[in-house]
Design an enzyme around this catalytic site. Structure first.
Site, PDB file in Angstrom:
ATOM      1  N   CYS A 116      -3.708  -7.940  -1.853  1.00 42.87           N
ATOM      2  CA  CYS A 116      -4.251  -8.135  -3.205  1.00 42.87           C
ATOM      3  C   CYS A 116      -3.118  -7.844  -4.199  1.00 42.87           C
ATOM      4  CB  CYS A 116      -5.435  -7.209  -3.451  1.00 42.87           C
ATOM      5  SG  CYS A 116      -6.802  -7.490  -2.302  1.00 42.87           S
ATOM      6  N   CYS A 119      -2.733  -4.279  -5.859  1.00 41.28           N
ATOM      7  CA  CYS A 119      -2.848  -3.076  -5.026  1.00 41.28           C
ATOM      8  C   CYS A 119      -1.537  -2.780  -4.296  1.00 41.28           C
ATOM      9  CB  CYS A 119      -3.982  -3.259  -4.013  1.00 41.28           C
ATOM     10  SG  CYS A 119      -4.199  -1.828  -2.943  1.00 41.28           S
TER      11      CYS A 119
HETATM   12  N1  SAH Z   1      -9.997  -2.747   0.891  1.00 40.23           N
HETATM   13  C1  SAH Z   1     -11.136  -2.139   0.278  1.00 40.23           C
HETATM   14  C2  SAH Z   1     -10.957  -0.673  -0.080  1.00 40.23           C
HETATM   15  C3  SAH Z   1      -9.674  -0.239  -0.771  1.00 40.23           C
HETATM   16  S1  SAH Z   1      -9.410  -0.579  -2.469  1.00 40.23           S
HETATM   17  C4  SAH Z   1     -11.568  -2.942  -0.913  1.00 40.23           C
HETATM   18  O1  SAH Z   1     -10.895  -3.921  -1.257  1.00 40.23           O
HETATM   19  O2  SAH Z   1     -12.607  -2.663  -1.486  1.00 40.23           O
HETATM   20  C5  SAH Z   1     -10.501   0.343  -3.401  1.00 40.23           C
HETATM   21  C6  SAH Z   1     -10.669  -0.205  -4.829  1.00 40.23           C
HETATM   22  O3  SAH Z   1      -9.491  -0.024  -5.647  1.00 40.23           O
HETATM   23  C7  SAH Z   1     -10.963  -1.698  -4.863  1.00 40.23           C
HETATM   24  O4  SAH Z   1     -12.120  -1.904  -5.589  1.00 40.23           O
HETATM   25  C8  SAH Z   1      -9.782  -2.293  -5.603  1.00 40.23           C
HETATM   26  O5  SAH Z   1     -10.188  -3.404  -6.332  1.00 40.23           O
HETATM   27  C9  SAH Z   1      -9.311  -1.136  -6.465  1.00 40.23           C
HETATM   28  N2  SAH Z   1      -7.908  -1.230  -6.840  1.00 40.23           N
HETATM   29  C10 SAH Z   1      -6.895  -1.614  -6.050  1.00 40.23           C
HETATM   30  N3  SAH Z   1      -5.727  -1.547  -6.726  1.00 40.23           N
HETATM   31  C11 SAH Z   1      -6.003  -1.101  -7.963  1.00 40.23           C
HETATM   32  C12 SAH Z   1      -5.213  -0.810  -9.107  1.00 40.23           C
HETATM   33  N4  SAH Z   1      -3.902  -0.952  -9.095  1.00 40.23           N
HETATM   34  N5  SAH Z   1      -5.840  -0.352 -10.210  1.00 40.23           N
HETATM   35  C13 SAH Z   1      -7.174  -0.164 -10.211  1.00 40.23           C
HETATM   36  N6  SAH Z   1      -7.957  -0.397  -9.169  1.00 40.23           N
HETATM   37  C14 SAH Z   1      -7.398  -0.884  -8.038  1.00 40.23           C
END
Ligand code: SAH
Length: 346
Positions: A116, A119
């Site tokens: 993603c 992330c």
């Molecule tokens: N893979 C799973 C769990 C991990 S991420 C999932 O996708 O749900 C957990 C949450 O953090 C997700 O909702 C994601 O959208 C959010 N997230 C990831 N990177 C982020 C960022 N840089 N800032 C804010 N939220 C983030």
């Protein structure tokens, strides 16, 4: 002979192990109690077992543990734990105090294959799935550390490193251990997924009844394809259809997480599209302002834009919460976990 880690076994396996040793089944229950309720890290600590039984078991078995490498505390009270696994891989867990709750955020994989855009875990790529015991041990080792502070974990969220539903079997095994070994209520466990459709369909029939959270993050296919490449495999329309058919008990809701990204997914049109997508699904929406990290060009929107987005959804009848991420100063907030890669790159 290589010794086996007793934490690798689930309930059935422990029972058959004890019956193979011609030991009564209450012994298996005692072992589970000492590992999962008393958090012992060696067979020798099980004082309920006779010395000879401890010796006998120790010849072939040991009680493994993930090793704490570093514990960092944020100015807001959030703590991050860096662990080393038996094969020297590293993962992180986050402990988040909030009023009368103490939530642990668990990792389910070493790294993550989903990539993603927003992330950091995705950036480092995928190493391997965590075994069930490595998932549960994050809880056990933190709980053990908290004993001296007289504190207990009240909630579990699978929002750390990794996509839990791509590690389905081990995840389900871990969830049953939380329920049956630790007596931790599934209602206080939230599993967050990027939307692995076949696993979402299977989950209610295989796992204890945990809460489901979906990382939505976009209101149309094109934007979601860009932000979350997994959307090309499991598109938004299909995901929403699956969620409309998801068996919820009365009063239960699905949580939707939405990372707010400036000029990408936070327009008024986005808000209206989210409303129409989620129409008819008992839901709760968490808006998470993007947590920046070095090397990522994405930006956090202004608060005005975030509030406007929130207000549109509220006007459409949704429960919408603004989640101010905790632990940003120690890179413990959503999307900021990358474990040892941070140390190695320095
Ligand atoms: N893979 C799973 C769990 C991990 S991420 C999932 O996708 O749900 C957990 C949450 O953090 C997700 O909702 C994601 O959208 C959010 N997230 C990831 N990177 C982020 C960022 N840089 N800032 C804010 N939220 C983030």
């Amino acid at each position: 002979m290589q010794k086996e880690n007793l934490k690798k076994y689930n309930e059935k396996e422990i029972e058959s192990l004890f019956s193979n040793l011609s030991l009564p089944s209450y012994r298996a229950k005692q072992l589970i109690h000492w590992i999962y309720k008393k958090f012992v890290n060696s067979i020798d600590e099980i004082s309920e077992f006779s010395k000879s039984l401890r010796q006998n078991l120790s010849e072939r078995y040991y009680i493994g543990q993930i090793k704490l490498i570093k514990r960092t505390k944020s100015s807001d009270g959030t703590e991050k734990f860096l662990w080393e696994l038996e094969d020297n891989e590293q993962i992180e867990s986050v402990l988040i105090p909030d009023k009368n709750r103490l939530t642990i955020c668990l990792s389910s994989q070493v790294g993550c294959p989903l990539k993603c855009k927003f992330c950091l875990t995705g950036r480092i790529g995928f190493k391997r799935n965590l075994m069930a015991w490595e998932i549960v041990d994050q809880f056990i080792q933190v709980s053990k550390l908290l004993q001296s502070e007289d504190k207990k974990i009240t909630n579990i969220v699978f929002m750390g490193m990794g996509e839990p539903l791509l590690n389905f079997e081990n995840l389900v095994d871990a969830l049953w251990r939380f329920k049956n070994f630790i007596n931790f209520s599934p209602r206080r466990i939230t599993l967050s997924t990027a939307g692995i459709i076949p696993a979402i369909k299977e989950l209610p029939y295989k796992a204890p009844p945990v809460k489901l959270a979906i990382s939505l993050n976009a209101s149309d296919e094109k934007t979601r394809d860009y932000l979350m490449p997994i959307n090309k495999k499991y598109p938004l329309v299909e995901l929403i259809k699956t969620l409309k058919e998801y068996p919820l008990k009365a009063g239960q809701r699905i949580t939707f997480e939405y990372v707010m990204l400036k000029n990408i997914n936070t327009s008024e049109e986005d808000a209206y599209r989210v409303a129409s997508l989620l129409k008819g699904i008992p839901s709760k929406i968490n808006l998470i302002p993007f947590n920046p990290w070095e090397g990522c060009k994405l930006k956090t929107p202004d608060y005005d834009a975030i509030f406007e987005f929130q207000n549109i959804l509220i006007s459409k009848g949704f429960s919408v919460f603004l989640r101010r991420s905790k632990g940003k100063d120690i890179l413990a907030a959503c999307g900021q976990l990358k474990a040892y890669y941070s140390e190695k790159e320095k």
